[in-house]
Design a protein around this motif. Structure first.
Motif, PDB file in Angstrom:
ATOM      1  N   PHE A 385      55.683  46.147  33.645  1.00  0.00           N
ATOM      2  CA  PHE A 385      56.974  46.435  33.048  1.00  0.00           C
ATOM      3  C   PHE A 385      58.119  46.218  34.029  1.00  0.00           C
ATOM      4  CE2 PHE A 385      53.755  48.551  30.624  1.00  0.00           C
ATOM      5  CZ  PHE A 385      54.124  48.239  29.327  1.00  0.00           C
ATOM      6  N   LYS A 386      59.118  45.480  33.553  1.00  0.00           N
ATOM      7  CA  LYS A 386      60.230  45.059  34.400  1.00  0.00           C
ATOM      8  C   LYS A 386      61.057  46.237  34.910  1.00  0.00           C
ATOM      9  CE  LYS A 386      60.501  41.004  31.407  1.00  0.00           C
ATOM     10  NZ  LYS A 386      61.286  40.315  30.359  1.00  0.00           N
ATOM     11  N   ASN A 387      61.084  47.325  34.165  1.00  0.00           N
ATOM     12  CA  ASN A 387      61.942  48.441  34.536  1.00  0.00           C
ATOM     13  C   ASN A 387      61.296  49.392  35.539  1.00  0.00           C
ATOM     14  OD1 ASN A 387      60.071  49.428  32.563  1.00  0.00           O
ATOM     15  ND2 ASN A 387      61.362  51.226  32.290  1.00  0.00           N
ATOM     16  N   ASN A 388      60.042  49.157  35.887  1.00  0.00           N
ATOM     17  CA  ASN A 388      59.377  50.030  36.855  1.00  0.00           C
ATOM     18  C   ASN A 388      59.803  49.619  38.261  1.00  0.00           C
ATOM     19  OD1 ASN A 388      57.508  51.412  38.573  1.00  0.00           O
ATOM     20  ND2 ASN A 388      56.079  51.577  36.872  1.00  0.00           N
ATOM     21  N   PRO A 389      60.482  50.506  38.987  1.00  0.00           N
ATOM     22  CA  PRO A 389      61.028  50.137  40.300  1.00  0.00           C
ATOM     23  C   PRO A 389      60.008  50.180  41.434  1.00  0.00           C
ATOM     24  CG  PRO A 389      61.571  52.417  39.836  1.00  0.00           C
ATOM     25  CD  PRO A 389      60.837  51.897  38.612  1.00  0.00           C
ATOM     26  N   ASN A 390      58.818  50.681  41.168  1.00  0.00           N
ATOM     27  CA  ASN A 390      57.834  50.898  42.228  1.00  0.00           C
ATOM     28  C   ASN A 390      57.009  49.638  42.502  1.00  0.00           C
ATOM     29  OD1 ASN A 390      58.372  53.835  42.354  1.00  0.00           O
ATOM     30  ND2 ASN A 390      57.497  53.829  40.305  1.00  0.00           N
ATOM     31  N   LYS A 391      56.532  49.518  43.729  1.00  0.00           N
ATOM     32  CA  LYS A 391      55.700  48.395  44.143  1.00  0.00           C
ATOM     33  C   LYS A 391      54.426  48.920  44.787  1.00  0.00           C
ATOM     34  CE  LYS A 391      59.018  45.493  43.082  1.00  0.00           C
ATOM     35  NZ  LYS A 391      58.920  44.620  41.876  1.00  0.00           N
ATOM     36  N   VAL A 392      53.300  48.279  44.482  1.00  0.00           N
ATOM     37  CA  VAL A 392      52.047  48.710  45.096  1.00  0.00           C
ATOM     38  C   VAL A 392      52.107  48.433  46.594  1.00  0.00           C
ATOM     39  CG1 VAL A 392      50.658  48.364  43.016  1.00  0.00           C
ATOM     40  CG2 VAL A 392      50.939  46.477  44.624  1.00  0.00           C
ATOM     41  N   THR A 393      51.405  49.256  47.347  1.00  0.00           N
ATOM     42  CA  THR A 393      51.453  49.129  48.802  1.00  0.00           C
ATOM     43  C   THR A 393      50.197  48.506  49.388  1.00  0.00           C
ATOM     44  OG1 THR A 393      50.629  51.404  49.000  1.00  0.00           O
ATOM     45  CG2 THR A 393      53.016  51.080  49.069  1.00  0.00           C
ATOM     46  N   ASN A 394      49.053  48.494  48.632  1.00  0.00           N
ATOM     47  CA  ASN A 394      47.873  47.873  49.231  1.00  0.00           C
ATOM     48  C   ASN A 394      48.093  46.362  49.293  1.00  0.00           C
ATOM     49  OD1 ASN A 394      46.076  46.229  47.312  1.00  0.00           O
ATOM     50  ND2 ASN A 394      46.359  48.072  46.082  1.00  0.00           N
ATOM     51  N   PRO A 395      47.660  45.706  50.359  1.00  0.00           N
ATOM     52  CA  PRO A 395      48.037  44.308  50.600  1.00  0.00           C
ATOM     53  C   PRO A 395      47.575  43.324  49.531  1.00  0.00           C
ATOM     54  CG  PRO A 395      46.382  45.040  52.180  1.00  0.00           C
ATOM     55  CD  PRO A 395      46.870  46.260  51.471  1.00  0.00           C
ATOM     56  N   LEU A 396      46.413  43.541  48.919  1.00  0.00           N
ATOM     57  CA  LEU A 396      45.972  42.605  47.894  1.00  0.00           C
ATOM     58  C   LEU A 396      46.807  42.754  46.625  1.00  0.00           C
ATOM     59  CD1 LEU A 396      42.067  42.530  48.232  1.00  0.00           C
ATOM     60  CD2 LEU A 396      43.763  40.896  49.070  1.00  0.00           C
ATOM     61  N   GLY A 397      47.112  43.986  46.260  1.00  0.00           N
ATOM     62  CA  GLY A 397      47.991  44.194  45.116  1.00  0.00           C
ATOM     63  C   GLY A 397      49.371  43.631  45.381  1.00  0.00           C
ATOM     64  N   ALA A 398      49.864  43.845  46.596  1.00  0.00           N
ATOM     65  CA  ALA A 398      51.177  43.314  46.958  1.00  0.00           C
ATOM     66  C   ALA A 398      51.185  41.791  46.922  1.00  0.00           C
ATOM     67  CB  ALA A 398      51.567  43.813  48.348  1.00  0.00           C
ATOM     68  N   ILE A 400      49.380  39.861  44.967  1.00  0.00           N
ATOM     69  CA  ILE A 400      49.441  39.452  43.566  1.00  0.00           C
ATOM     70  C   ILE A 400      50.861  39.641  43.038  1.00  0.00           C
ATOM     71  CG2 ILE A 400      48.635  39.953  41.232  1.00  0.00           C
ATOM     72  CD1 ILE A 400      46.575  38.526  42.928  1.00  0.00           C
ATOM     73  N   GLY A 401      51.471  40.768  43.376  1.00  0.00           N
ATOM     74  CA  GLY A 401      52.844  41.010  42.943  1.00  0.00           C
ATOM     75  C   GLY A 401      53.800  39.947  43.451  1.00  0.00           C
ATOM     76  N   ASP A 402      53.655  39.550  44.710  1.00  0.00           N
ATOM     77  CA  ASP A 402      54.501  38.502  45.279  1.00  0.00           C
ATOM     78  C   ASP A 402      54.265  37.161  44.590  1.00  0.00           C
ATOM     79  OD1 ASP A 402      55.570  40.329  47.033  1.00  0.00           O
ATOM     80  OD2 ASP A 402      54.330  39.713  48.737  1.00  0.00           O
ATOM     81  N   ALA A 403      52.993  36.870  44.306  1.00  0.00           N
ATOM     82  CA  ALA A 403      52.672  35.608  43.633  1.00  0.00           C
ATOM     83  C   ALA A 403      53.304  35.556  42.241  1.00  0.00           C
ATOM     84  CB  ALA A 403      51.158  35.432  43.543  1.00  0.00           C
ATOM     85  N   ILE A 404      53.271  36.688  41.545  1.00  0.00           N
ATOM     86  CA  ILE A 404      53.898  36.748  40.226  1.00  0.00           C
ATOM     87  C   ILE A 404      55.404  36.531  40.351  1.00  0.00           C
ATOM     88  CG2 ILE A 404      54.429  38.272  38.287  1.00  0.00           C
ATOM     89  CD1 ILE A 404      51.684  39.593  38.744  1.00  0.00           C
ATOM     90  N   ALA A 405      56.019  37.215  41.304  1.00  0.00           N
ATOM     91  CA  ALA A 405      57.465  37.110  41.492  1.00  0.00           C
ATOM     92  C   ALA A 405      57.901  35.694  41.849  1.00  0.00           C
ATOM     93  CB  ALA A 405      57.918  38.088  42.575  1.00  0.00           C
ATOM     94  N   ASN A 406      57.019  34.938  42.513  1.00  0.00           N
ATOM     95  CA  ASN A 406      57.359  33.582  42.964  1.00  0.00           C
ATOM     96  C   ASN A 406      56.738  32.491  42.094  1.00  0.00           C
ATOM     97  OD1 ASN A 406      58.935  34.054  45.522  1.00  0.00           O
ATOM     98  ND2 ASN A 406      57.084  35.207  46.032  1.00  0.00           N
ATOM     99  N   SER A 407      56.302  32.868  40.883  1.00  0.00           N
ATOM    100  CA  SER A 407      55.728  31.920  39.915  1.00  0.00           C
ATOM    101  C   SER A 407      54.547  31.155  40.503  1.00  0.00           C
ATOM    102  CB  SER A 407      56.815  30.932  39.441  1.00  0.00           C
ATOM    103  OG  SER A 407      57.870  31.626  38.814  1.00  0.00           O
TER     104      SER A 407
END
Length: 453
Positions: A385-398, A400-407
């Motif tokens: 969800f776009k409105n969730n301001p929190n970010k996961v802190t474990n490196p593998l989750g992070a 994936i999050g970065d990959a999503i953000a950078n298409s």
């Protein structure tokens, strides 16, 4: 794939845990009855609207809902989330029932067989749309739909699944070991051809890592995860699946399908794989220990693997995309598979008031700070969800999050097949291929025959 398919993937390694029930009494405040608040209310000084609201609150009937959690690794987090929600909603009692780690389905089936009506059920997307297609209700008009691009839709275009967990998979790598071999900072997306992956493996061996890869070959890993990646050769993976069903896709001559198996041959090879001499075995734990300690550097898995790696060492980890060929312009070479691997559905068999309470709970997950915190900070789940301001802190989750953000992602291919059948039916055939008991042509025919039936 979680769960798992995708989800923590130690399928079959952990015995089904005892059912976890969240007692309403833990929340305090007399939530079981809704409570009579008359004694604490001012008699005549409240404005009329406030008095009417109080009267409505007193008249509200208690509602009980049951939620099944398919991610057993966050059982305690779900229990606390239920308590937090009940504290804010004293007329709703929430009971959570959790599956064992890696088993996303049995708890719902067992509850249903016992005569209980589950209100909110967690399923893998393919299971929700197929095995449990008679369970879900239409959620298209819910407010949270506008906050996500990952809501699960059926063939009619109705939103039927709330995306609870975003996960991804690729080549997990130990950053410390790889950066030492690379001689400095390492960009995982620079490995955009198979030859560059070979070059990296050679550098790792030159740096003292005898076997750069710890390639685990459990059925779920080599089949409904690794072997489904080829369906991303189309912008819409369902188009490739339709071609298979229609018998119009010849796998043996398909470059993408063959390309992924060329890369699998590399990962499972005697030259680079720790288990190359005997590639089939129960290597899940050992592979994580090897990569966690830095004895090997790479394994094929998802962000759910972090707990196993973290248990060994505090090193940092990331994802390298799985290269399919030697064309750096091929978009598949620079992307990691990612998507919603667990969805929450509201059971249309539940009573109307239970369904309304369930909808309130889903909104709480999206819009309430405590719900947002539960998903990301407490559970270390990537929010859809776009409105969730929190970010996961474990490196593998992070990662994936970065990959999503950078298409840098492609669809989570496991969601487009019947994961359970790929695991149990096609998986053993892929394992036979890995050890040379059948040919690639044999495997292609087997998969095509499976879809023909």
């Amino acid at each position: 794939m979680k769960m798992f398919t995708a989800r923590t993937k130690k399928h079959g390694l952990i015995v089904l845990s005892a059912f976890m029930a969240v007692a309403l009494a833990a929340c305090g405040g007399g939530a079981t009855s809704g409570g009579d608040t008359t004694a604490s209310e001012p008699a005549a000084t409240e404005p009329a609207p406030a008095a009417e609201a109080k009267a409505h609150e007193k008249a509200a009937e208690p509602v009980n809902i049951i939620i099944t959690n398919g991610k057993g690794e966050i059982t305690s987090q779900w229990e606390q989330a239920a308590k937090d929600f009940m504290a804010a909603n004293p007329d709703i009692t929430v009971e959570t029932r959790s599956a064992a780690v890696g088993d996303a389905l049995n708890v719902f089936d067992m509850m249903t067989a016992s005569g209980k009506t589950v209100t909110i059920a967690m399923f893998e997307p393919s299971a929700a749309l197929n095995k449990y297609k008679d369970v879900y209700s239409d959620l298209s008009n819910e407010q949270w739909v506008s906050e996500t691009d990952s809501a699960l839709k059926n063939e009619q275009g109705q939103v039927v699944g709330f995306p609870f967990a975003i996960e991804g998979f690729g080549l997990v790598y130990n950053k410390q070991v790889v950066e030492k071999a690379a001689g400095g900072a390492f960009d995982p997306f620079s490995i955009n051809t198979r030859d560059k992956l070979v070059e990296l493996f050679d550098k790792l061996q030159a740096s003292g890592v005898t076997y750069p890869v710890a390639y685990q070959t459990e059925s779920w890993s080599v089949s409904n995860h690794y072997s489904t990646q080829f369906i991303n050769q189309a912008a819409d993976p369902t188009e490739v699946v339709k071609q298979l069903e229609a018998g119009t896709l010849d796998l043996a001559s398909n470059a993408t399908w063959n390309g992924y198996y060329d890369t699998m041959d590399l990962l499972a090879s005697k030259k680079y794989n720790k288990y190359g001499e005997r590639p089939l075995g129960s290597y899940y734990d050992d592979a994580h220990v090897a990569v966690g300690k830095g004895e090997s550097a790479v394994l094929f898995n998802g962000n759910w693997a972090y707990d196993s790696l973290q248990a060994v060492a505090g090193d940092d980890f990331g994802f390298i995309p799985v290269p399919v060929d030697n064309d750096p312009a091929n978009p598949l070479n620079g992307k990691i598979a990612a998507g919603a691997t667990q969805v929450l559905v509201i059971n249309k068999a539940a009573k109307p008031e239970e369904q309304e309470a369930a909808k309130k709970f889903l909104n709480w997950l999206v819009y309430d700070a405590a719900g947002q915190d539960f998903i990301v900070n407490k559970s270390q789940v990537i929010s859809a969800f776009k409105n969730n301001p929190n970010k996961v802190t474990n490196p593998l989750g992070a990662a994936i999050g970065d990959a999503i953000a950078n298409s840098r992602t492609m669809p989570f291919s496991t969601n487009y097949v019947l994961a359970e059948e790929w695991n149990t039916i096609i998986g053993p055939e892929v394992q036979k291929y890995i050890v040379g008991k059948n040919t690639r042509e044999d495997l292609a025919k087997f998969i095509q025959n499976y879809y023909a039936k």
